[in-house]
Design a protein around this motif. Sequence first.
Motif, PDB file in Angstrom:
ATOM      1  N   GLN A   1      57.086 -31.938 -26.247  1.00  0.00           N
ATOM      2  CA  GLN A   1      57.439 -30.762 -27.042  1.00  0.00           C
ATOM      3  C   GLN A   1      56.355 -30.458 -28.072  1.00  0.00           C
ATOM      4  O   GLN A   1      56.004 -29.290 -28.296  1.00  0.00           O
ATOM      5  N   ILE A   2      55.817 -31.499 -28.710  1.00  0.00           N
ATOM      6  CA  ILE A   2      54.738 -31.296 -29.685  1.00  0.00           C
ATOM      7  C   ILE A   2      53.519 -30.692 -28.998  1.00  0.00           C
ATOM      8  O   ILE A   2      52.888 -29.755 -29.517  1.00  0.00           O
ATOM      9  N   THR A   3      53.172 -31.215 -27.816  1.00  0.00           N
ATOM     10  CA  THR A   3      52.006 -30.698 -27.091  1.00  0.00           C
ATOM     11  C   THR A   3      52.187 -29.230 -26.731  1.00  0.00           C
ATOM     12  O   THR A   3      51.283 -28.405 -26.938  1.00  0.00           O
ATOM     13  N   LEU A   4      53.355 -28.881 -26.194  1.00  0.00           N
ATOM     14  CA  LEU A   4      53.606 -27.492 -25.825  1.00  0.00           C
ATOM     15  C   LEU A   4      53.592 -26.579 -27.045  1.00  0.00           C
ATOM     16  O   LEU A   4      53.072 -25.451 -26.988  1.00  0.00           O
TER      17      LEU A   4
ATOM     18  N   PRO B   1      55.068 -25.260 -36.776  1.00  0.00           N
ATOM     19  CA  PRO B   1      55.858 -24.980 -35.566  1.00  0.00           C
ATOM     20  C   PRO B   1      56.130 -26.212 -34.722  1.00  0.00           C
ATOM     21  O   PRO B   1      57.193 -26.322 -34.100  1.00  0.00           O
ATOM     22  N   ALA B   2      55.177 -27.174 -34.682  1.00  0.00           N
ATOM     23  CA  ALA B   2      55.406 -28.402 -33.907  1.00  0.00           C
ATOM     24  C   ALA B   2      56.570 -29.195 -34.488  1.00  0.00           C
ATOM     25  O   ALA B   2      57.428 -29.702 -33.751  1.00  0.00           O
TER      26      ALA B   2
ATOM     27  N   THR C   1      51.030 -22.427 -30.128  1.00  0.00           N
ATOM     28  CA  THR C   1      50.606 -21.907 -31.427  1.00  0.00           C
ATOM     29  C   THR C   1      49.144 -21.500 -31.401  1.00  0.00           C
ATOM     30  O   THR C   1      48.761 -20.467 -31.984  1.00  0.00           O
ATOM     31  N   VAL C   2      48.306 -22.276 -30.740  1.00  0.00           N
ATOM     32  CA  VAL C   2      46.892 -21.901 -30.625  1.00  0.00           C
ATOM     33  C   VAL C   2      46.760 -20.573 -29.891  1.00  0.00           C
ATOM     34  O   VAL C   2      46.020 -19.673 -30.307  1.00  0.00           O
ATOM     35  N   ASP C   3      47.511 -20.426 -28.782  1.00  0.00           N
ATOM     36  CA  ASP C   3      47.459 -19.161 -28.047  1.00  0.00           C
ATOM     37  C   ASP C   3      47.984 -18.009 -28.888  1.00  0.00           C
ATOM     38  O   ASP C   3      47.419 -16.909 -28.896  1.00  0.00           O
TER      39      ASP C   3
ATOM     40  N   ILE D   1      54.322 -18.559 -29.006  1.00  0.00           N
ATOM     41  CA  ILE D   1      54.580 -19.808 -29.734  1.00  0.00           C
ATOM     42  C   ILE D   1      55.906 -20.423 -29.318  1.00  0.00           C
ATOM     43  O   ILE D   1      55.994 -21.619 -29.037  1.00  0.00           O
ATOM     44  N   GLY D   2      56.942 -19.605 -29.264  1.00  0.00           N
ATOM     45  CA  GLY D   2      58.261 -20.144 -28.975  1.00  0.00           C
ATOM     46  C   GLY D   2      58.635 -20.146 -27.507  1.00  0.00           C
ATOM     47  O   GLY D   2      59.608 -20.787 -27.121  1.00  0.00           O
ATOM     48  N   GLY D   3      57.856 -19.438 -26.659  1.00  0.00           N
ATOM     49  CA  GLY D   3      58.222 -19.343 -25.254  1.00  0.00           C
ATOM     50  C   GLY D   3      58.196 -20.669 -24.534  1.00  0.00           C
ATOM     51  O   GLY D   3      59.122 -21.023 -23.798  1.00  0.00           O
ATOM     52  N   ALA D   4      57.130 -21.440 -24.728  1.00  0.00           N
ATOM     53  CA  ALA D   4      56.994 -22.708 -24.007  1.00  0.00           C
ATOM     54  C   ALA D   4      58.028 -23.728 -24.465  1.00  0.00           C
ATOM     55  O   ALA D   4      58.484 -24.558 -23.671  1.00  0.00           O
TER      56      ALA D   4
END
Length: 363
Positions: A204-207, A330-331, A212-214, A299-302
Amino acid sequence: MHAKPTSTQIRARVALAAAVASIALWIGSAFVPAVLWAAVVGIAVEPLRLRLLRLLPHRHALVAGLITLAVVAVVVVPLVIAITRAVTEVDGIAGWINGARAHGVPVAAWVANLPVGSAQLSAWWTSHLSTPAGAAEQFARLDMGTVIQRSKSVGHNIVERAVVFAFTVLTLFFIIRDHDAIGAQFARAIDRAFGAAGLRIGRQITLSVRGTVDGVVLLGMAQGVFMATIYAFAQVPHPILLGLLSGVGAMVPFGLIAVMLIALVLLVVKGAVVAAIVVGLVGGTMSFVVDHTAKPALIGGATKLPFVWVLIGIIGGVETIGLLGLFVGPAVMAVLILIWREWVADDAAPIPTLSDAGPRKPS
């Protein structure tokens, strides 16, 4: 054959590990942000690393070097452009101030075009800036000692940030080069400590970081290019510099609006009120749409993170720990929502509600 450790020995090992970890964090606290930045960038560029490894199999060091150089170029090139422009502007401002002290500043033409307060501002300008004596008195109020002191502070901060950035780049290279080994070690450690739940939290942290970067960096760069184009068409002074600042500002809540207001003031000063209105409407609409649709979706989609939690994570993260909070906030929220959803998951017997509660009949 080693004897199985006793519970006392296990507790002693845990206490020793915690003490050593705390001391290590205390010693290297100045470089914790650099390591976190390198980890964030390393997670974000993982898809690119995999693509390059398919083209250059087993060339992990070369791939890490190419990606690190690309990251450095993305950060340094706009920074050099901005600093160069800023130095040029500072020289121009200093020359303008010297000329104003010697000859005064005539009332600007745009003052007459103001819809409100034109007469009052014109009168004040004539009394305080039009004559050399008045202009010299106004500009003499600038505390040059404070300006010099702040300049020294800025220089110190630049050197400090440059050292941290250099360490970030170095750490990033090793994170990308040894990504597989580092990932396997972290997965093994998390599995031993927390089991499958810990692995889900790590994913979850990775996604969240990648989303967030995108949603922040890539969209911010796109918004910067868009606004630079709008500034150029509207003939705003220094459209490239303002476009760069808009791209950076778009990554921070309300940052783009602040930069855009500067552009609007510059247009009004030139007398281009209609152009200022158009830039304000187009830029404001674009910022609203991106902030309320594209950015929350990326950000929230993944991670299926609701928009309100995305907003809390971004704004709260920036306010708490600065720019790094854009990605950490966000993470953290994504992990919190994941823990909550697993805690309240309907995988057992139905949970009685308050309406079901009542006096029990005696058995």
